[in-house]
Design a protein around this motif. Structure first.
Motif, PDB file in Angstrom:
ATOM      1  N   ILE A 223      13.481  21.073 -40.007  1.00  0.00           N
ATOM      2  CA  ILE A 223      12.363  21.861 -40.530  1.00  0.00           C
ATOM      3  C   ILE A 223      11.545  22.454 -39.394  1.00  0.00           C
ATOM      4  CG2 ILE A 223      10.169  21.708 -41.776  1.00  0.00           C
ATOM      5  CD1 ILE A 223      11.458  19.700 -43.645  1.00  0.00           C
TER       6      ILE A 223
ATOM      7  N   MET B 236      13.894  34.122 -44.079  1.00  0.00           N
ATOM      8  CA  MET B 236      13.415  32.831 -44.564  1.00  0.00           C
ATOM      9  C   MET B 236      14.476  32.167 -45.434  1.00  0.00           C
ATOM     10  SD  MET B 236      10.036  32.099 -46.893  1.00  0.00           S
ATOM     11  CE  MET B 236       8.970  32.964 -45.734  1.00  0.00           C
TER      12      MET B 236
ATOM     13  N   TYR C 285      11.987  30.722 -36.900  1.00  0.00           N
ATOM     14  CA  TYR C 285      11.434  31.744 -37.791  1.00  0.00           C
ATOM     15  C   TYR C 285      10.254  32.453 -37.146  1.00  0.00           C
ATOM     16  CZ  TYR C 285       9.606  33.910 -42.015  1.00  0.00           C
ATOM     17  OH  TYR C 285       9.149  34.811 -42.931  1.00  0.00           O
TER      18      TYR C 285
ATOM     19  N   PHE D  90      11.354  26.370 -38.353  1.00  0.00           N
ATOM     20  CA  PHE D  90      10.037  27.007 -38.330  1.00  0.00           C
ATOM     21  C   PHE D  90       9.808  27.717 -36.998  1.00  0.00           C
ATOM     22  CE2 PHE D  90       5.430  26.764 -37.452  1.00  0.00           C
ATOM     23  CZ  PHE D  90       4.978  27.537 -38.514  1.00  0.00           C
TER      24      PHE D  90
ATOM     25  N   ALA E  72       7.636  22.862 -47.182  1.00  0.00           N
ATOM     26  CA  ALA E  72       8.628  23.834 -46.729  1.00  0.00           C
ATOM     27  C   ALA E  72       9.374  24.445 -47.914  1.00  0.00           C
ATOM     28  CB  ALA E  72       9.621  23.156 -45.779  1.00  0.00           C
TER      29      ALA E  72
END
Length: 974
Positions: free
Chosen positions: A221, A518, A228, A225, A143
């Motif tokens: 995480i 991001m 995102y 993700f 990541a």
């Protein structure tokens, strides 16, 4: 090929460097080098990999793809902050110098240099502060690399705000390859370090073993993700719709402009022609004036105008101005004069043609009329007040279809307009031919973007099902275009926009948004994780550390975590619970202490504890002692007579400690004793005991046992070892371990069979039995007491006093482990054989071969020596053994080998030696008596050795019975 090969090498170099330094740190003295020097060296090596990554990048159309950023990240995450910062600084500086000095990648030089420096420092800071005492998991490393390379791409946009399209070309080409290659390089390097160091990657352990920080890290995480991905898809859809909307607005705007330009071109060109023909000023005369001038000498008189002259005149002007037809029409819509004489006198049926003349005094239309001959027509109205005409008159000019493109093109060019818009837009004006029924047939270009003919594909731009003023995608000039069209006055107006170029703005917007998103999500994740770690995990660790001390028995610990209301309540609850538990434990401990003291007394009293135990038996001495690690233990010893001559003694160690081990110890001791007292062979004793203990053992405990049966008269010892430590045997003045293959532990497997072994104890021989609590006792340096130390200690004691042996061993072990708590039960048992008044008998079988003679003599010598026989007796028996065994080899088995049995019986007053074989009957006694009377010349060879045996022994006897030769030698005690 070479370029690709070098690029692959730059991917492998950080991985190889990680493997190399990790192996050196673990298996060589490199890990003991001073920390700062070691880290500087590692940083320099990773800097070299960053420099080579810059030189050996993979060239593409707009950029160079490389993995330079992977080097500082690998160094930081695996070896610490210092190597990562060194690699970042050197790699960044070289990237900038390569652009300035060698003109390599100048467009992205600043962005690439800043990204390498930023990424390396970010990795170092993150490793040092966020996970100071931990290594990053593989998922976290991956990541980090994705976010870092995304930031790298964003820096390219930030450093080129005035050339976003070029920056987009660079970023769109290399963003995915650089993210993938960098992430793969760093992740593989991290994985190799985990495997070599045998680290436990917390991200892949079982759920119960994961710490809360790892769980939160993984959840953050994965959540980021998912967010995102969702926002990326949403952003793409929104930007796509916006791009289509912008394209549609642009195309519709240009379409309106094109329609207006086309209409304006028709109006202006026809209007200008009307002005030239119909009006005049003081400076010049108009064509229409010339008509009258040429036809009438005086325009005010009433002479009749010659129709032919006017027709000829109008025809000339049609040719001059490229008109098809010019008509003069009165107020009743009747053609007075026409360039086409056939039209003179006809009435115009279309009233709308006259009614559309506006306040400007003229009207223009571009629609094909009923006669299909004309596309463009114009009419001007002149009132009767005009000085040339006594009545109102209409003037109509008709033009052929082919003239309109020239009008439009001329107008567009003269007004400085263009059929292009933006850098990807095109405008078209199309017309249609007509079939016999008046329907439009094939679309063809009237006006295009240049002088060249529009490709044939234009015929397929407007399919029948396509709606006007609607955005549609078509294939124009072999490329996808967005298109809008309209139809009016017999013309098609088309605006086209290259879809790829029109979508580039969308792509740039989406890419920049996703890169920024991001970084934003990464920053949010770091803030969330840092906050949770600071305010939650840190306090949980404090609470857990306190609980660990409490679980280890320190009930005086107080939990004092009061950063917020929840932890304050938790601290108070834990402290209150511990205080209450402490009170209960103190009360319960007092009760348990009393019960354990009673259990200790019961266990101790159940074992033999009176020494010497058998005062009437002088054949042996025995002593034992047990020191449990707790109040009660799992070790035990025992000894008892099975019959009047057989002493059973044993030592055992039960798996586990404390009360369960003590209970199983009592069961095992009772079971073994009950079976042994039945007089069964020792192998059968162990077989039965193992089966019974296994069947009545739900807790799956087991016990190791060494048990021996000693014949106190002869010194013969038969023993079985069920997985126990080998005892020390004292023989010939020293202790040696009585090692050999052992059986399996008791109660371990149900169908286990045990085998016994037999040894002969001589006067003064002894055994020391012990449990692993002796040899496995540790000192403060975690070193075992060991079998070597135990053997050396016993060799300094001997077997004279069995109690002294046990006490010395126990004291020495306690001395070595003085600073450590006793970890296991410790039990020792010593037995010494003193011999018996009964005859001592030993028997052994030998193969009848000459090379066995020394072995037989050795056996006899060893046996007599062990029984304290004199040197004279030993010497005589050695000579006799040599002579007798040699004769048996020679005469009893002349052609083959056979078995010879040698027995020794030692009495207080004499010693008897027996030789038994299964060979040819032969009486050496009679042979000697018969041969010795003959003279030496007549006597057969041999016989003197047997004669010598008779002289050395007090008695020599022979008999043959049951196909066996028996020779008995007797010698009185000397």
């Amino acid at each position: 090929m070479y370029q690709s090969g070098f690029f692959v090498m730059t991917i492998l170099m950080p991985v190889a460097s990680t493997i190399l330094f990790t192996l050196l740190e673990r298996f060589t003295g490199f890990g003991k080098m001073k920390s700062l020097y070691r880290k500087i060296l590692i940083g320099i090596v990773f800097s070299v990999t960053a420099v080579l990554a810059t030189e050996w990048g993979l060239e593409s159309t707009f950029s160079v793809i490389n993995v330079r950023d992977a080097s500082p990240v690998c160094a930081a995450f695996t070896f610490g902050a210092v190597p990562g910062i060194i690699a970042a600084i050197i790699g960044s500086a070289y990237r900038l110098l390569s652009a300035w000095l060698w003109n390599i990648g100048t467009f992205s030089a600043v962005a690439c240099s800043l990204s390498t420096l930023f990424i390396g420092i970010a990795a170092a800071v993150t490793q040092h502060f966020l996970r100071k005492h931990y290594y990053f998991s593989l998922l976290s490393v991956t990541a980090f690399c994705v976010i870092a390379e995304g930031t790298h791409m964003l820096l390219i946009f930030l450093t080129h705000p005035n050339d976003i399209p070029s920056a987009y070309n660079v970023v769109s080409e290399c963003v995915l390859p650089m993210i993938c290659f960098t992430a793969i390089t760093v992740t593989v390097s991290r994985l190799m370090a985990i495997l070599i160091r045998k680290e436990n990657d917390k991200f892949f352990v079982s759920r119960s073993e994961k710490s809360i920080s790892v769980v939160i890290e993984r959840i953050l995480i994965i959540s980021m993700f998912v967010v995102y991905l969702f926002t990326s898809v949403l952003t793409y859809l929104i930007q796509t719709n916006a791009a289509f909307s912008r394209s549609e607005d642009m195309l519709l705007t240009q379409l309106e402009t094109l329609e207006w330009q086309t209409e304006k071109a028709s109006e202006e060109m026809i209007y200008n022609l009307m002005i030239k023909m119909c009006y005049f000023s003081n400076e010049y005369e108009t064509p229409l004036y010339n008509i009258y001038k040429d036809s009438f000498k005086d325009i005010n008189h009433d002479d009749v105008i010659d129709d032919k002259d006017v027709t000829a005149l109008l025809s000339n002007y049609c040719k001059e101005y490229s008109a098809t037809q010019i008509d003069l029409i009165d107020e009743n819509r009747t053609v007075l004069y026409s360039s086409n004489s056939e039209q003179t006198g006809k009435k115009i049926a279309d009233a709308a043609f006259f009614e559309n003349i506006d306040e400007k005094g003229y009207y223009v239309e571009t629609e094909v009329r009923q006669d299909k001959s004309f596309l463009c027509s114009g009419m001007s109205f002149i009132s009767g007040e005009n000085k040339f005409f006594r009545q109102s008159i209409y003037i109509r000019c008709l033009f052929e279809e082919e003239m309109l493109p020239y009008f439009i093109r001329y107008y567009i060019y003269t007004t400085a307009e263009s059929f292009h818009f933006g850098n990807a837009g095109t405008m078209l004006v199309l017309s249609a031919t007509h079939d016999e029924d008046g329907n439009y047939e094939v679309i063809k270009p009237m006006v295009d973007i240049g002088e060249d003919t529009i490709p044939d594909t234009v015929n397929f731009l407007i399919p029948e099902q396509m709606q006007p003023y609607t955005l549609t995608e078509v294939n124009y000039t072999d490329k996808p275009h967005n298109m809008v069209y309209a139809q009016a006055n017999g013309l098609y107006y088309v605006t086209l926009l290259d879809k790829e170029i029109s979508m580039q703005e969308r792509d740039i917007s989406v890419l920049i948004t996703l890169l920024m998103e991001m970084d934003i999500l990464a920053l949010v994740m770091i803030i969330l994780y840092g906050s949770i770690r600071l305010h939650v995990i840190k306090n949980i660790d404090k609470v857990n550390n306190g609980l660990d001390e409490i679980c280890q028995g320190n009930l005086d610990v107080t939990i004092d975590v009061r950063s917020n209301r929840e932890f304050s309540m938790l601290s108070d609850d834990i402290n209150s619970t511990v205080h209450t538990l402490k009170q209960y434990i103190e009360a319960e401990a007092s009760r348990i202490d009393e019960e354990l003291a009673l259990a200790h007394s019961i266990q101790t009293s159940s074992l033999p504890c009176i020494f010497p135990p058998y005062p009437n038996h002088q054949e042996f001495a025995i002593y034992a002692h047990m020191s449990p690690a707790r109040e009660v233990g799992g070790d035990f010893y025992d000894f008892y007579f099975i019959d009047k001559n057989t002493l059973a003694f044993l030592i055992a160690d039960v798996s586990g400690k404390g009360i369960p081990a003590a209970l199983f110890m009592m069961t095992a001791r009772t079971t073994l004793k009950d079976i042994a007292l039945q007089g069964k062979p020792i192998e059968e004793v162990f077989d039965i005991a193992n089966r019974q203990l296994y069947e009545t053992n739900p807790s799956k405990m087991f016990v190791t046992v060494w048990m021996g049966l000693l014949d106190v008269n002869t010194g013969t010892l038969q023993y079985v070892n069920a997985g126990h430590n080998p005892p020390l045997l004292f023989h010939n003045g020293s202790y040696e371990y009585l090692k050999g293959r052992t059986g399996f532990v008791l109660a371990g497997l149900k169908q286990t069979h045990y085998q016994s072994r037999t040894i002969q104890l001589a006067y003064g021989d002894g055994l020391l039995l012990y449990t692993d609590g002796v040899t496995e006792a540790k000192n403060k340096d975690e070193q075992f007491y060991g079998e070597t130390r135990l053997q050396a200690l016993c060799n300094g004691i001997g077997t004279a006093d069995v109690q002294n042996i046990c006490d010395t061993v126990r004291n020495d072990v306690n001395c070595v482990a003085a600073d450590c708590e006793q970890a296991d039960d410790m039990t020792v048992l010593s037995v010494c054989y003193h011999g018996s008044a009964a005859p001592f008998t030993v028997k052994r079988n030998f193969t009848d071969t000459p090379d066995k003679t020394k072995e037989v003599i050795g056996f006899v010598t060893e046996t007599l020596t062990s029984q304290q026989c004199s040197d004279i007796m030993i010497n005589r028996f050695q000579i006799c053994t040599d002579e007798v065994f040699s004769n048996i080899v020679k005469y009893a088995y002349p052609e083959k080998t056979g078995e010879v049995i040698v027995e020794l019986e030692l009495y207080a007053e004499k010693t008897v030696m027996r030789f038994t074989d299964y060979g040819i009957p032969f009486d050496p006694v009679s042979f000697v008596n018969a041969e010795l009377i003959l003279s030496p010349k007549k006597r057969k060879p041999g016989g003197l050795g047997i004669f010598l045996v008779k002289k050395l022994m007090d008695n020599v006897e022979y008999f043959y019975q049951n196909a066996e030769n028996h020779l008995i030698l007797t010698l009185d005690k000397i």
